[in-house]
Scaffold this motif. Structure first.
Motif, PDB file in Angstrom:
ATOM      1  N   GLU A   5      87.106  80.251 -43.070  1.00  0.00           N
ATOM      2  CA  GLU A   5      88.776  80.169 -42.163  1.00  0.00           C
ATOM      3  C   GLU A   5      88.657  80.155 -41.347  1.00  0.00           C
ATOM      4  OE1 GLU A   5      91.602  81.393 -45.341  1.00  0.00           O
ATOM      5  OE2 GLU A   5      90.946  79.654 -46.498  1.00  0.00           O
ATOM      6  N   LEU A   6      87.892  81.265 -41.381  1.00  0.00           N
ATOM      7  CA  LEU A   6      88.991  82.096 -39.653  1.00  0.00           C
ATOM      8  C   LEU A   6      86.848  80.860 -38.494  1.00  0.00           C
ATOM      9  CD1 LEU A   6      89.537  84.422 -37.654  1.00  0.00           C
ATOM     10  CD2 LEU A   6      87.934  85.815 -38.293  1.00  0.00           C
ATOM     11  N   PHE A   7      86.475  81.013 -38.849  1.00  0.00           N
ATOM     12  CA  PHE A   7      85.442  80.363 -38.335  1.00  0.00           C
ATOM     13  C   PHE A   7      85.631  79.184 -37.882  1.00  0.00           C
ATOM     14  CE2 PHE A   7      81.368  77.509 -37.751  1.00  0.00           C
ATOM     15  CZ  PHE A   7      80.769  78.054 -36.728  1.00  0.00           C
ATOM     16  N   PHE A   8      86.229  78.214 -39.054  1.00  0.00           N
ATOM     17  CA  PHE A   8      86.725  76.845 -38.786  1.00  0.00           C
ATOM     18  C   PHE A   8      87.812  76.767 -37.712  1.00  0.00           C
ATOM     19  CE2 PHE A   8      89.316  73.029 -40.323  1.00  0.00           C
ATOM     20  CZ  PHE A   8      87.905  72.655 -40.213  1.00  0.00           C
ATOM     21  N   SER A   9      89.076  78.108 -38.168  1.00  0.00           N
ATOM     22  CA  SER A   9      89.375  78.140 -36.780  1.00  0.00           C
ATOM     23  C   SER A   9      89.024  77.959 -35.736  1.00  0.00           C
ATOM     24  CB  SER A   9      90.499  78.872 -37.841  1.00  0.00           C
ATOM     25  OG  SER A   9      91.260  78.764 -38.682  1.00  0.00           O
ATOM     26  N   VAL A  10      88.440  79.229 -34.958  1.00  0.00           N
ATOM     27  CA  VAL A  10      88.070  79.265 -33.934  1.00  0.00           C
ATOM     28  C   VAL A  10      87.797  78.277 -33.291  1.00  0.00           C
ATOM     29  CG1 VAL A  10      86.013  81.754 -32.495  1.00  0.00           C
ATOM     30  CG2 VAL A  10      88.236  81.678 -33.607  1.00  0.00           C
ATOM     31  N   THR A  11      86.190  77.559 -34.066  1.00  0.00           N
ATOM     32  CA  THR A  11      85.416  76.294 -34.054  1.00  0.00           C
ATOM     33  C   THR A  11      86.354  74.955 -34.134  1.00  0.00           C
ATOM     34  OG1 THR A  11      84.347  77.575 -34.612  1.00  0.00           O
ATOM     35  CG2 THR A  11      83.812  75.319 -34.185  1.00  0.00           C
ATOM     36  N   GLY A  13      89.944  75.418 -32.886  1.00  0.00           N
ATOM     37  CA  GLY A  13      90.740  75.174 -31.298  1.00  0.00           C
ATOM     38  C   GLY A  13      89.131  75.345 -30.419  1.00  0.00           C
ATOM     39  N   PHE A  14      88.688  76.050 -29.711  1.00  0.00           N
ATOM     40  CA  PHE A  14      87.407  75.826 -28.953  1.00  0.00           C
ATOM     41  C   PHE A  14      87.405  74.589 -28.741  1.00  0.00           C
ATOM     42  CE2 PHE A  14      83.431  75.748 -26.675  1.00  0.00           C
ATOM     43  CZ  PHE A  14      83.295  76.433 -26.391  1.00  0.00           C
ATOM     44  N   MET A  15      86.933  73.690 -29.854  1.00  0.00           N
ATOM     45  CA  MET A  15      86.669  71.753 -29.597  1.00  0.00           C
ATOM     46  C   MET A  15      88.034  71.364 -28.726  1.00  0.00           C
ATOM     47  SD  MET A  15      83.734  71.916 -29.857  1.00  0.00           S
ATOM     48  CE  MET A  15      83.004  70.312 -30.342  1.00  0.00           C
ATOM     49  N   GLY A  16      88.987  71.675 -29.212  1.00  0.00           N
ATOM     50  CA  GLY A  16      90.644  71.129 -28.960  1.00  0.00           C
ATOM     51  C   GLY A  16      90.622  71.632 -27.730  1.00  0.00           C
ATOM     52  N   SER A  17      90.444  72.605 -27.171  1.00  0.00           N
ATOM     53  CA  SER A  17      90.773  73.155 -25.486  1.00  0.00           C
ATOM     54  C   SER A  17      90.120  72.533 -25.005  1.00  0.00           C
ATOM     55  CB  SER A  17      90.266  74.644 -25.813  1.00  0.00           C
ATOM     56  OG  SER A  17      91.109  75.498 -26.567  1.00  0.00           O
TER      57      SER A  17
END
Length: 174
Positions: A5-11, A13-17
């Motif tokens: 879940e942490l990896f999915f959230s960070v990924t 968020g990074f892609m959206g930014s």
């Protein structure tokens, strides 16, 4: 499960930014500068040299600054360097340049600026260049762009004035 879940959230968020930054980057100013200098006599027979700039973005540009520089190569020990002499424009700072709209009857997306100094008499050598630099900020994204155009010969000076609207051509004055 927590690491997934942490990896999915960070990924995500990074892609959206990244997508937002790429979208905003596409909103940087797009300018066209006429490849011709218009030479038009004034009422006292001294020439006025004109330059035309067009905003090609669908948004206004703000904080526009323009500089005109005569670049002269100078021989020095070990080679050559370029010496720049700023030429005085009639106006070099503009607050806003309208958005591009081919149906705009006022052509608020186009800007003409002049130089009252006699460019022909200052441009003494074929080794010299005349450079116009335009700096503008996109009103939505805030990104700046610098657009330059180099005039290599005096043959780029055409008698007449720039055509009104979307054209960068120079037409003779009757």
């Amino acid at each position: 499960m927590f690491l997934y879940e942490l990896f999915f959230s960070v990924t995500t968020g990074f892609m959206g930014s990244l997508l937002v930054v790429l979208f905003l980057y596409r909103l940087k100013p797009k300018l066209d500068i006429s490849p011709y200098i218009a030479e038009q006599p004034t009422h006292d027979s001294t020439p006025m040299f004109g330059f035309k700039i067009i905003n090609r973005t669908p948004y206004p540009l703000v904080d526009i600054r323009i500089e005109l520089v005569l670049v002269t190569p100078v021989n020095v020990n070990g080679g050559a360097v370029k010496s720049a002499t700023a030429l005085q424009l009639t106006r070099n700072d503009f607050f806003q340049l309208g958005k591009f709209d081919a149906n705009d009857r006022e052509a608020d997306y186009a800007l003409r600026v002049g130089c009252s100094q006699d460019i022909r008499s200052l441009w003494l050598s074929d080794t010299q260049d005349l450079r116009i630099n335009v700096i503008a900020r996109h009103s939505l994204s805030g990104f700046c762009a610098v657009k330059s155009y180099i005039f290599h010969t005096k043959a780029d000076i055409k008698p007449g004035k720039h055509v009104f609207g979307n054209s960068l051509k120079v037409e003779p004055v009757d």
